[in-house]
Design an enzyme around this catalytic site. Sequence first.
Site, PDB file in Angstrom:
ATOM      1  CE  LYS A  81      -3.895   1.825   2.770  1.00  0.00           C
ATOM      2  NZ  LYS A  81      -4.707   1.604   4.000  1.00  0.00           N
ATOM      3  CB  SER A 156      -8.159   3.228   2.789  1.00  0.00           C
ATOM      4  OG  SER A 156      -7.313   2.676   3.784  1.00  0.00           O
ATOM      5  CB  SER A 180      -8.366   0.367   5.675  1.00  0.00           C
ATOM      6  OG  SER A 180      -9.154   1.510   5.487  1.00  0.00           O
TER       7      SER A 180
HETATM    8  N1  GLN Z   1     -13.378   3.533   6.150  1.00  0.00           N
HETATM    9  C1  GLN Z   1     -12.829   4.026   7.370  1.00  0.00           C
HETATM   10  C2  GLN Z   1     -12.520   5.498   7.238  1.00  0.00           C
HETATM   11  O1  GLN Z   1     -12.792   6.028   6.229  1.00  0.00           O
HETATM   12  C3  GLN Z   1     -11.615   3.236   7.767  1.00  0.00           C
HETATM   13  C4  GLN Z   1     -10.409   3.598   7.006  1.00  0.00           C
HETATM   14  C5  GLN Z   1      -9.199   2.837   7.451  1.00  0.00           C
HETATM   15  O2  GLN Z   1      -9.286   1.814   8.115  1.00  0.00           O
HETATM   16  N2  GLN Z   1      -8.052   3.367   7.098  1.00  0.00           N
HETATM   17  O3  GLN Z   1     -12.029   6.113   8.110  1.00  0.00           O
END
Ligand code: GLN
Length: 489
Positions: A81, A156, A180
């Site tokens: 990532k 994400s 994420s």
């Molecule tokens: N979808 C969640 C957010 O937008 C989690 C994102 C994540 O785990 N980085 O904050």
Amino acid sequence: MSQPLTDLTMLELAAALAAGKVSSVEATRASLARIAQVDPKVRAFLRVDEEGALRAAEASDARRRASGPASPLEGVPLGLKDIFLTEGLETTCGSRILQGFVPPYDATVVRLLREAGLPLLGKLNMDEFAMGSSNESSAYFPTHNPWDLSRTPGGSSGGSAAAVAAREVFGALGTDTGGSIRQPAAHTNTVGLKPTYGRVSRFGVIAFASSLDQVGPMTRTVADAAALLQVIARHDPRDSTSAPLETPDYLADLEGGVHGLKLGVPREYFTDGMDPEVEASVRAALKEYERLGATLVDVSLPHTSHALATYYLLAPAEASSNLARYDGVRYGLRARDVRGLQELYGQTRGQGFGAEVKRRIMLGTYALSAGYYDAYYLRAQKVRTLIREDFTRAFQQVDAILSPTSPVPAFRLGEKVDDPLSMYLTDILTLPCNLAGLPGLSVPCGFTKAGLPVGLQVLGRPFDEAGVLRIGRAFEREHDFFRRTPPCP
Ligand code: GLN
């Protein structure tokens, strides 16, 4: 080999490498060819590092010949990532504000992968600063779900999940602040593990919400996740929140099964908004666990309904502080034609951050401001404690907790971009695990009629990654979901 090389799991490839059937250079070339073939459609990669990966693969083959493998995963190519600092390789975190930023050092996890001899194929797409659930907040382009290119792979860590699912990489690292790793794994028929907070170093991982962020493996199988966790789980004196613990052997008890275990099913996790096909798949998996000798126990996590509000106060509050460092002076983008420092800050941040990141900074700044701090931030911290205590109580009764990972299968690109609240709502089943700091795993558990993957979530006691993996593996052993290749080109 009858199977394409890129279809092998990490451990299968490791065995083929050890047996001298294939070289790391061949495996890396196979991945690069697969990327060239499918990535124009999937768009998982922000940057392919062909040269760096091949150089590492050559070094790996040479080391194996000269002195033997540096680790059991020696030579297995991976993707990262774009949130992990990679020395000499641009790292943008999916944001314009970091465009052109070339880190002067590696994140600890990246260093550990290099030391273990794994070639790194490049940097994978993500929601900007890991804020999002669909990869659509990436400043560059959205990634497509290999199971249905009109849908998101989740987020994400959507680029990581899509690349693993599409066989572009043998495995990847992601990060999970509120789901994420697990949610994109669920949407792509892959395995994602968020370890306990403190298990894996965050040094050199671009911070979103520091009390929630955690690094973890994204793979095709549970066994691969265990093997990859083995490489990255290490106490790191450079991260003050890294737990000073020995790393257990995650493969030792992986096949131990679930006989005699008590598995909790939280009634608050099977809610009204849940997709009926997701619920049916997960209920079938629960039956399967009973058949395998586990006892299902009805448990209650009474503060679940507050998790979403708590997370969406605390995570933006921490983000607003963490993102203050992007000022146009130190990293990446710098606004031009400005008069004075204030204007430099304002213009750089105005141009460099996307809409979702700005929304989070505003929410977080508001929650932390004088007069509102007690009403929002402090109150959310108290509710966070209540959520953690829900789990402590449940784990007095049960060994682990099972639920769907996401209440819905992968949604269409564009479907929720204009409605942030409906996007946030899809995180409901993954957020509590981060608020409580627990390990959480998503394992493939079936497909909807339309062919969309469904994920089963396994939550465990703090630092019981081994138990969580064993429970996931018990289910995986009964099925071949991970053998299914997505219909992408
Ligand atoms: N979808 C969640 C957010 O937008 C989690 C994102 C994540 O785990 N980085 O904050």
